[in-house]
Design a protein around this motif. Sequence first.
Motif: not given
Length: 279
Positions: A91-107, A159-168
């Motif tokens: 799950h965290i690796i998927d988030i990592m890829h989305s960050i590097l691919e520009g899907d989460r520009r705010e990060l 990881i920060d994004e993952y934790k926020m998603e879990q809290e959400y």
Amino acid sequence: MGEIIFENGPDARGFFTRVQKQFQNAGHGIELQIIEDRHCNKILFGSLDGNSIDKLAQAFWLYLAEAKWDEWFRGILRDTYYFSDPSEQQHIIDIMHSILEGDRRELFVFLGKNGPESYVKESIGQMLREGTSFSFDSFVKFRLRPFFDYMEEVAALSIDEYKMEQEYLIFIESLREFVQGRPARMNLLHVLAGEEITFYDEQLAEVKRAELVKMIDRKLLNNHPVYVDSYSIAPLLSIAPAAIHLYAEEPEIPLIRTILNIFEERVELHKTDEFPARA
């Protein structure tokens, strides 16, 4: 003649395949040979001109990015941050890829403009220009520290994004349970999400702000002071309508996504120009 020595066969074969593909795609030949036995894994290459060095350096970077990044990233999650569960790691690796691919520009902006690609290619290019024998594993360990520093920055963000998603998700589930335990105060509520969010009853009469305030269950604001706002989510939860017609242009904005996630099958999504009062 130069050579790259590998501690294990899979790395040697994977890199050799990537180099062959890189040069085939470029229509450019290179004298290249792989030697594998139980004692030695080597890739031998002939003399290289500037163009060949650039292409070999590019192949090296692509091999790291495609074949090694996830493996090393998973190791950082396990050894530095103690995420041992494979599903959590993925799950965290998927988030990592989305960050590097520009899907989460705010990060992505937190990583700065200079990624590791240029450093890796420059470092390996220097080794190739010397035309000598060197170890792939030693090169990675001693020369690519900035590369791993960058990976750790990405890991921390992911990881920060993952934790926020879990809290959400926990937050959403608690609000679903809250809604399910309440009787519906309206059979149908129209919600128009424009610059402001406006509520309308079944007859399309606007539910005024003062009336909405009276309906709000104060336990919501006390229990979820950060996530539940008094202008949209709190009134919706307090009314707990049996059905919601939601009119919005951007279904992916956080507020709209939250409403859809909480009320699920109760919500029917429409474009704002489909709002009946504007017909």
